[in-house]
Enzyme design. Structure first.
Site, PDB file in Angstrom:
ATOM      1  CE1 TYR A 169      13.162  10.228 -34.121  1.00  0.00           C
ATOM      2  CE2 TYR A 169      13.374  12.121 -32.659  1.00  0.00           C
ATOM      3  CZ  TYR A 169      13.961  11.122 -33.421  1.00  0.00           C
ATOM      4  OH  TYR A 169      15.325  11.007 -33.478  1.00  0.00           O
ATOM      5  CG  ASP A 190       8.989  11.144 -25.627  1.00  0.00           C
ATOM      6  OD1 ASP A 190       9.483  12.139 -25.046  1.00  0.00           O
ATOM      7  OD2 ASP A 190       9.485  10.643 -26.651  1.00  0.00           O
ATOM      8  CE  LYS A 208      13.820  17.886 -28.886  1.00  0.00           C
ATOM      9  NZ  LYS A 208      12.919  16.836 -29.312  1.00  0.00           N
TER      10      LYS A 208
HETATM   11  C1  LIG Z   1      13.478  15.342 -29.587  1.00  0.00           C
HETATM   12  C2  LIG Z   1      12.673  14.213 -29.077  1.00  0.00           C
HETATM   13  C3  LIG Z   1      13.263  13.020 -28.627  1.00  0.00           C
HETATM   14  C4  LIG Z   1      14.719  12.728 -28.810  1.00  0.00           C
HETATM   15  O1  LIG Z   1      15.538  13.596 -28.096  1.00  0.00           O
HETATM   16  P1  LIG Z   1      17.065  13.777 -28.579  1.00  0.00           P
HETATM   17  O2  LIG Z   1      17.650  14.651 -27.519  1.00  0.00           O
HETATM   18  O3  LIG Z   1      17.013  14.395 -29.932  1.00  0.00           O
HETATM   19  O4  LIG Z   1      17.675  12.429 -28.611  1.00  0.00           O
HETATM   20  C5  LIG Z   1      12.455  12.070 -28.032  1.00  0.00           C
HETATM   21  N1  LIG Z   1      11.137  12.274 -27.901  1.00  0.00           N
HETATM   22  C6  LIG Z   1      10.540  13.395 -28.325  1.00  0.00           C
HETATM   23  C7  LIG Z   1       9.065  13.575 -28.113  1.00  0.00           C
HETATM   24  C8  LIG Z   1      11.279  14.399 -28.947  1.00  0.00           C
HETATM   25  O5  LIG Z   1      10.666  15.483 -29.424  1.00  0.00           O
END
Ligand SMILES: *Cc1c(COP(=O)(O)O)cnc(C)c1O
Length: 428
Positions: free
Chosen positions: A143, A238, A266
């Site tokens: 994701y 990511d 995060k």
């Molecule tokens: C949570 C997450 C996102 C998206 O971040 P948001 O602040 O919720 O938009 C993107 N990549 C990864 C790996 C994530 O866990």
């Protein structure tokens, strides 16, 4: 027991689609009504009915220091007293950029945004703008936020709700995203053979967290680095979850692999809405105002968010050595739970990396989304509900990670193991 939460959920649904501002919060997959939260402190979270839970969700990852860390709260309060937003540069943004560049050897320039989604969306645009190519490879079950290009076979809430893509994403755009099985070198080789000259980027969660925790097989990330390098494709890590969760400087620092671009979020916001993307100077210089790739944000680099993030990183940096013990604490927890499951003959595969783990209800090894999706989700639901009733807050989906914070105590761990034992006993 959760009367007030139920009343609030009814009310919320009158004004908010599904009663929540992010789908995974709705408890839909576990057929329950979500808990409404009143406050959180350390490793505990409290619902509006006054019930206490040991929290392994941690706001889906950010709260690695535990909730309401006094020094972080103090930093937020001090920042708020100087104004909440200026729309002009501040010293805090330099400090944050410096901190991120120091932690990640691959980051020479970095730009702050307001969420992980925004970080990925911008990094993808930059990869396309820099290479002049349009196609992107992502991996099934990973994701990367909800930007249009990233919703094909995504993990997290998209996987939980069984949505393959999403209506509203133009088919012409979705066609530019090639989705491949995670950990599958042959699949990447043949996709690059076929599309190489059109590929702008390959994006990957270097340790996947959004199909549940799935570590990379040995050699997989190294292979991605090599093949992207050979074909002039931008490699995007990511590390929105992993950036400061697995090590100070993320998976890339642990494994000594330098992606071209990195997305963060995060933990770097200390619980406030923050994201960032950064990488090689030559690529980042294509961003406006230096270059033609446009990207902007009214609240980007917000002083309160920067203060919360900087304070969190400062505390983490002082305790770099503690990542190892956090991992050991999590390992001990997972080992004890594994024993409980095996004693009761309930087949599980517990994947753990550092302080993140997932209990998959399957007897097979989980190494990609296909193997993850073989899990017995009705067994997961029973387990989840039982744990919640016993005061243990896990993510309400089989395809999510559980997180342990520095605030979790040995007593928290014992209570978690006791709860696990009593629930799993009732399974057989
Ligand atoms: C949570 C997450 C996102 C998206 O971040 P948001 O602040 O919720 O938009 C993107 N990549 C990864 C790996 C994530 O866990």
């Amino acid at each position: 027991m959760t009367e007030k939460s139920k009343i609030l959920f009814e009310e919320a649904q009158r004004f908010i689609p599904g009663g929540v501002n992010s789908p995974v919060r709705a408890f839909k997959d576990v057929n329950l009504s979500p808990l409404f939260i009143r406050e959180a402190r350390g490793s505990k979270i409290y619902d509006v009915d006054g019930k206490e839970y040991i929290d392994y969700v941690l706001s889906w990852g950010p709260m690695i220091l535990g909730h309401c860390h006094p020094e972080v709260i103090n930093a937020i309060q001090r920042a708020a007293e100087r104004g909440t937003s200026y729309g002009a540069p501040t010293r805090l943004e330099i400090d944050m950029a410096h901190e991120l560049a120091a932690a990640f050897p691959s980051i020479e320039l970095v730009r702050m945004v307001n969420s992980g989604t925004e970080a990925v969306m911008s990094a993808i645009r930059l990869a396309r703008g820099y290479t002049g190519r349009e196609k992107i490879i992502k991996f099934e079950g990973c994701y990367h936020g909800h930007a249009d290009s990233m919703l094909a076979k995504a993990g997290s809430g998209v996987a939980t709700m069984g949505i393959a893509g999403s209506p509203g994403v133009p088919a012409k755009l979705a066609e530019l995203t090639i989705t491949l099985p995670f950990n599958n070198i042959a699949a990447v080789e043949s996709a690059v053979d076929m599309h190489g000259a059109d590929l702008a980027g390959i994006i990957v969660e270097p340790v996947a967290g959004n199909m549940g925790v799935v570590p990379p097989k040995s050699g997989f990330l190294e292979f991605l680095r090599q093949i992207t390098h050979e074909h002039g494709i931008i490699l995007v890590f990511d590390e929105v979850i992993t950036g400061f969760r697995l090590a100070y400087g993320g998976v890339q620092t642990m494994m000594n692999i330098k992606p071209d671009l990195t997305c963060l979020g995060k933990i770097i916001g200390g619980g406030l809405p923050v994201g960032a993307f950064g990488g090689r100077k030559e690529i980042m210089e294509k961003l406006a105002p230096l270059g033609p790739v446009y990207q902007a944000g009214t609240l980007s680099g917000n002083p309160i968010a920067m203060s919360a993030g900087l304070e969190t990183l400062k505390i983490l940096r002082k305790h770099v050595g503690r990542y190892e013990s956090l991992g050991q604490k999590t390992e001990a927890l997972c080992e004890k739970m594994k024993n409980i499951f095996s004693q009761q003959k309930v087949p599980v595969c517990i994947n753990r990396v550092g302080s993140m783990f997932t209990i998959f209800f399957t007897s097979d090894e989980v190494f990609d989304f296909h193997s993850a999706s073989k899990s017995n989700t009705s067994q997961f639901r029973r387990f989840f509900k039982g744990m919640l009733d016993n005061g243990i807050n896990l993510a309400p989906s089989q395809f999510e990670a559980a997180f342990v914070s520095f605030a979790h105590t040995d007593e928290d761990m014992e209570k978690t193991i006791e709860a696990c034992a009593s629930i799993v006993k009732s399974f057989s």
